[in-house]
Write a protein that holds these residues in place. Structure first.
Motif, short mmCIF file in Angstrom:
data_model
loop_
_atom_site.label_atom_id
_atom_site.label_comp_id
_atom_site.label_asym_id
_atom_site.label_seq_id
_atom_site.Cartn_x
_atom_site.Cartn_y
_atom_site.Cartn_z
N GLN A 133 14.82 -1.99 -7.39
CA GLN A 133 16.20 -2.22 -6.96
C GLN A 133 16.57 -3.70 -7.03
N THR A 134 15.57 -4.58 -6.93
CA THR A 134 15.83 -6.02 -6.93
C THR A 134 15.90 -6.61 -8.34
N ASP A 135 15.84 -5.76 -9.37
CA ASP A 135 15.95 -6.25 -10.75
C ASP A 135 17.39 -6.63 -11.10
N GLY A 136 18.36 -6.02 -10.43
CA GLY A 136 19.76 -6.29 -10.72
C GLY A 136 20.29 -7.53 -10.03
N ALA A 155 7.58 0.21 -5.00
CA ALA A 155 8.03 0.14 -6.40
C ALA A 155 9.51 0.47 -6.53
N GLU A 156 9.98 1.47 -5.79
CA GLU A 156 11.40 1.83 -5.84
C GLU A 156 12.28 0.68 -5.34
N ALA A 163 18.29 4.92 -4.76
CA ALA A 163 18.93 6.23 -4.88
C ALA A 163 18.62 7.15 -3.70
N TRP A 164 17.42 7.05 -3.11
CA TRP A 164 17.10 7.93 -1.99
C TRP A 164 17.91 7.60 -0.74
N HIS A 165 18.77 6.62 -0.85
CA HIS A 165 19.63 6.24 0.26
C HIS A 165 20.45 7.42 0.77
N ASP A 166 20.86 8.33 -0.11
CA ASP A 166 21.67 9.47 0.31
C ASP A 166 20.92 10.36 1.31
N ASP A 167 19.60 10.47 1.15
CA ASP A 167 18.80 11.25 2.09
C ASP A 167 18.61 10.53 3.41
N ASN A 210 0.81 -1.21 0.00
CA ASN A 210 0.00 0.00 0.00
C ASN A 210 0.85 1.27 0.00
N CYS A 211 2.13 1.16 0.27
CA CYS A 211 3.08 2.27 0.09
C CYS A 211 3.65 2.12 -1.32
N ARG A 212 2.84 2.44 -2.31
CA ARG A 212 3.13 2.09 -3.70
C ARG A 212 4.49 2.58 -4.20
N ARG A 213 4.77 3.87 -3.99
CA ARG A 213 6.01 4.43 -4.52
C ARG A 213 7.24 3.80 -3.88
#
Length: 184
Positions: free
Chosen positions: A34-37, A29-30, A65-69, A23-26
């Protein structure tokens, strides 16, 4: 939601693991993208218990990518459980984010411990004691009732009652025995 959770965890300190929900779609999805690689590490185990065969594949990935934040996020973990339960085949996949940077074998243990707590405490409170269907409107009232339910489970387990359902059935009409358990 994750930012609020991470803020609370950061204030409390220590390692953490959060299961992501669809239910936390975004966010889901992010992390799913990430698990495609190629995973950083993989653990593949098979377990036979209670007439079931369960295969668990734990794959560990670098954070999105949002890991930096949010430097507290160390890894994204995908857990795929498959097997046969009651003669029916099944497969379930779950995503987690964690502060840990361990390999897949260690994170598999952490996920199992997470489910151990979920099954022993939260499920008992939700399914058996119907905590989620309570009509309590205030946060304070809900917190007090949750505490009482948790203490009830602890007291029963302290007295050797590992099945709350069996204990409830056995003690339903035995007030004296119930009171003697509470006195211990």
């Amino acid at each position: 939601m994750l930012k609020k959770t991470l803020r609370a965890v950061r204030d409390a300190g220590g390692d953490w693991l959060v299961k992501l929900k669809r239910n936390c779609r975004r966010l889901y999805a992010e992390c799913e993208a990430q698990t495609d690689g190629e995973p950083l590490s993989v653990s593949d185990t098979t377990e036979r218990t209670r007439g079931r065969v369960v295969r668990r594949v734990v794959e560990v990935y670098a954070p999105p990518a949002w890991h930096d934040d949010w430097p507290e996020v160390g890894r994204v973990v995908r857990v795929t459980r498959s097997g046969v339960r009651d003669g029916e085949a099944y497969e379930r996949t779950g995503l987690y984010v964690t502060s840990r940077t361990d390999g897949a074998a260690r994170l598999a243990e952490v996920v199992r411990w997470h489910w151990h707590v979920e099954n022993r405490v939260h499920w008992c409170k939700d399914a058996l004691q119907r905590e989620d269907t309570g009509g309590v409107r205030s946060k304070a009232g809900a917190a007090v009732l949750s505490l009482i339910r948790g203490v009830t489970l602890s007291v029963l387990r302290h007295n050797g009652e590992w099945s709350p359902t069996a204990a409830r059935s056995r003690l339903a009409s035995r007030v004296r025995e119930m009171l003697s358990i509470l006195r211990t």
